[in-house]
Design a protein around this motif. Structure first.
Motif, PDB file in Angstrom:
ATOM      1  N   LEU A   1       0.851  -1.192   0.000  1.00  0.00           N
ATOM      2  CA  LEU A   1       0.000   0.000   0.000  1.00  0.00           C
ATOM      3  C   LEU A   1       0.887   1.243   0.000  1.00  0.00           C
TER       4      LEU A   1
ATOM      5  N   TYR B   1       4.016   1.406  -1.224  1.00  0.00           N
ATOM      6  CA  TYR B   1       4.602   1.518  -2.568  1.00  0.00           C
ATOM      7  C   TYR B   1       3.585   2.086  -3.556  1.00  0.00           C
ATOM      8  N   GLN B   2       2.334   1.645  -3.402  1.00  0.00           N
ATOM      9  CA  GLN B   2       1.289   2.142  -4.288  1.00  0.00           C
ATOM     10  C   GLN B   2       1.155   3.663  -4.164  1.00  0.00           C
TER      11      GLN B   2
ATOM     12  N   ASN C   1       4.086   5.097  -5.925  1.00  0.00           N
ATOM     13  CA  ASN C   1       3.952   4.965  -7.377  1.00  0.00           C
ATOM     14  C   ASN C   1       2.904   5.912  -7.943  1.00  0.00           C
TER      15      ASN C   1
END
Lengths: 458, 458
Positions: free
Chosen positions: A426, A428-429, A432
């Motif tokens: 979550l 990293y999301q 990103n």
């Protein structure tokens, strides 16, 4: 690549797993200050600690003089399942950075708990079993420690009761599920199972919990259930003792390839990884046998070392735990919800605090977007998706390697890669998607935390 | 434990990583049947394949005679980041089972893709790069292959476009996020980006996609975008060639400890892991140099070997791919939504199909609740949370070890532990909650699949 160079991964032989943990306190000229009983203000005795902790662990906690503690054979056998962990030469990262520096990392994530926490979990579970106990209780936030303890208890046939901060319990159902698969009972905290939980729920009906509250529940169950004790995954001296296996192996691997690190870097939340990684190297420095630079890396949002006070404070927000002398932001300081749950602790290991106070170690605070930038660069070049916590160390390792590029210095840099980020996607999301932000507490925020520091006469 | 016994983990030295892949076809008396052009019914030529696949990979695909293909140094260097993988002696599992059998597993899960898929992903990406291509396209279901390919492409600086079955895209956001972190573009399939996707969406507006549809989209983009080719993670001969690294390393490690396995077990979906694991051992058997028992394990819900037909069939449900002679349930067979996504394929590698047809290998179908029972037992004793796919092999390894207990036989059992289950925790949750069920297709279900088999004159 020539066949004669230093390998990508240096493994010790299984028979070379260290036979004893190293107690850094034995070589410290200024010993870490003792834990105090918050009621009496006096140093805690073994008698006061044994209702909470296992007897042998209390002995380890209080012993500032014995340099080496033999590792029981059963623990060595467990270590053999996932250790020795590799010392990795980051050839690919060096190439991407185009740096003259030589970068190494000790990788502790190749086990299902996903981090170094297993090194102490098996030790603490073992001594509980040896004492004839039925089970142990603990708290977990992000979940690494709870997972590690579940694995150790499953292996030894010991009950494991984990109080998991409710918001994590709900947001990280997969961490919870790993623990359940290992047979642990996982309770969202605050719960109705304890007096303290019921009290908190009555006062704050909608609360999503906190680590301090989960500690209080775990301690209550441990002290009120026959055959149970409480265990903890960081901060304590005993934890740093067990985690010395990281540094001992790293040093043995460096000796094997004939390299001496110049700079040693680790992330620091409560200090379990950093304390373990640096211990044998720091021991050499304390004994005047060698010199190293040590850098502790912490989140800018929770800057215990770089902006905290060196003072006696409670280890938990609930103020039921002993007082420890450490770099602290105050037990009432609430770190912003950054994505490195393992580093969101207001205080710090007393051992590391004393070393930092004595000028034996540096500290650096880094912001989380720059941490995730480093994490992604590392993942793409070295093929390992790092934990957000570990990525704090990666950030500073890269910074130091880039400094070498400017100066042309060929430093050997070692950092601790404590774990993998498979349960942190979550975060990293958010990165990103460009939705991650930084948070640096204001001086006023810090002053509010310091205002809650207890008055202690030393 | 004595210090002289076989270690828990046998690692080869990095310089002992095999220098060539082994092509099992070279030693097969009956070669696998050629791929056919579905239009002409004639064997596919290199010219017909090169618009879809990279040139060197086409050469590897069609070569039934060359026994060894040298591994390019750049690929060996990439392998050095995460290989050699350990050959593990399952001492703790043996103890729990109280069996006289000696159990070994080759563990391929210690890399961020979480499985053996990376072994072929780096090879396929490398040849694409060598050919001067800009990027590659592929499909992914559960996500292991897409993750592996993303990692390989990030390392080589190659574009990676993944069509992910829409239901997985939505249910496994974390897999998707790992791929994005490695710079891949991930598109839920069916999408509006391709003609075939738009057609399917128009015909079935609410569809959640299928592997067959995702393959069709990936192939369309690869063949219609200059500088792109399509790559695939299983079934193909080239994939088994690359995956021979697993078996070659396992055999070298066994030689090192002076042990010869008696039974070799692997899970089988399209055959990438099983084919790689058994290849050098099967080669010895084919050459009459040694004998081994080989057991392919498949889900009872998708029993290609144990209940399928040996016939020419399409490799994809969309019927746009070549015809392959294999054990198949029919390209229209829809496996039940079991939790081993990597094994939900109607067909099987032509190499493995021929070997099974020739009586050189056994096959066994197992039900998923018994698979998860084995997975949990393994996790608790060996400390690794296995992937559901790998756990099929664990199930049969345990069954064989228990048989040894009955007979008193001290067999050496080797199985392939292809990966970890960190992204499969919804499945574990179902199992932990007692909500997992089994599904075995009826004969009528199978007949419906067989009815769709194409008529091919051989």
């Amino acid at each position: 690549m020539s066949e004669n160079k230093i390998p990508y991964k240096t493994y010790l032989d299984e028979n070379e797993i260290p036979k004893a943990w190293y107690n850094l306190r034995a070589d410290m000229k200024t010993k870490p200050a003792p834990l105090l009983n918050p009621g009496t203000g006096k140093p805690l005795t073994a008698e006061e600690l044994t209702p909470i902790f296992c007897e042998e662990l209390v002995r380890q906690e209080l012993d500032n003089d014995t340099a080496y503690f033999p590792i029981p054979q059963d623990i060595v056998d467990f270590y053999r399942m996932y250790r020795p962990s590799p010392l990795v030469r980051a050839y690919c990262l060096e190439k991407v950075l185009d740096t003259p520096a030589k970068i190494y990392y000790k990788f502790e994530g190749n086990n299902t708990s996903g981090s170094h926490k297993l090194n102490s979990a098996i030790a603490q579970a073992y001594y509980a079993k040896q004492q004839g106990l039925k089970g142990v209780t603990t708290e977990t936030g992000a979940g690494q420690w709870g997972t590690a303890l579940s694995m150790a208890c499953a292996y030894l046939g010991l009950d494991c009761k984990v109080f998991m901060v409710k918001v994590s319990y709900e947001q990280k159902p997969f961490r919870r599920e790993v623990m359940r698969t290992y047979g642990a009972s996982v309770t969202p905290s605050p719960s109705t199972e304890t007096a303290v939980g019921r009290k908190i729920l009555a006062e704050h009906p909608g609360t999503t919990g906190s680590l301090g509250c989960a500690i209080s529940e775990a301690v209550e169950v441990a002290t009120q259930t026959p055959g149970y004790r409480y265990v903890l995954g960081s901060v304590l001296n005993q934890v740093l003792l067990h985690q010395s296996i990281i540094g001992l192996e790293a040093k043995a691997a460096f000796d094997k390839i004939g390299v001496k690190p110049d700079i040693i870097i680790g992330c620091a939340g409560g200090g379990s990884n950093l304390g373990g990684l640096i211990s044998p190297f720091m021991g050499e420095k304390l004994r005047g046998e060698a010199d190293y630079r040590f850098i502790a890396v912490e989140p800018a949002s929770c800057p215990s070392f770089t902006r905290g006070r060196f003072a006696y404070d409670f280890c938990d927000t609930g103020m039921i735990c002993p007082l420890a002398k450490m770099y602290t932001l105050g037990s009432g300081f609430i770190p912003s919800p950054n994505h490195a749950g393992g580093l969101r602790f207001h205080g710090m290991s007393t051992i590391l605090s004393q070393l930092y106070h004595d000028g034996l170690m540096e500290a650096r605070a880094v912001e989380q977007t720059s941490v995730f930038e480093a994490a992604e660069l590392f993942a793409r070049s070295e093929g390992i998706l790092p934990a957000p916590e570990s990525s704090h160390a990666i950030r500073v390792a890269i910074d130091e390697a880039m400094r070498c590029k400017e100066t042309g210095g060929e430093k050997n840099i070692l950092f601790g890669l404590t774990g993998t980020g498979y349960f942190d996607l979550l975060a990293y999301q958010k990165y990103n998607d460009g939705e991650m932000s930084d948070y640096i507490p204001t001086d006023a925020d810090l002053e509010r935390g310091f205002a809650g520091l207890p008055k202690v006469e030393e």
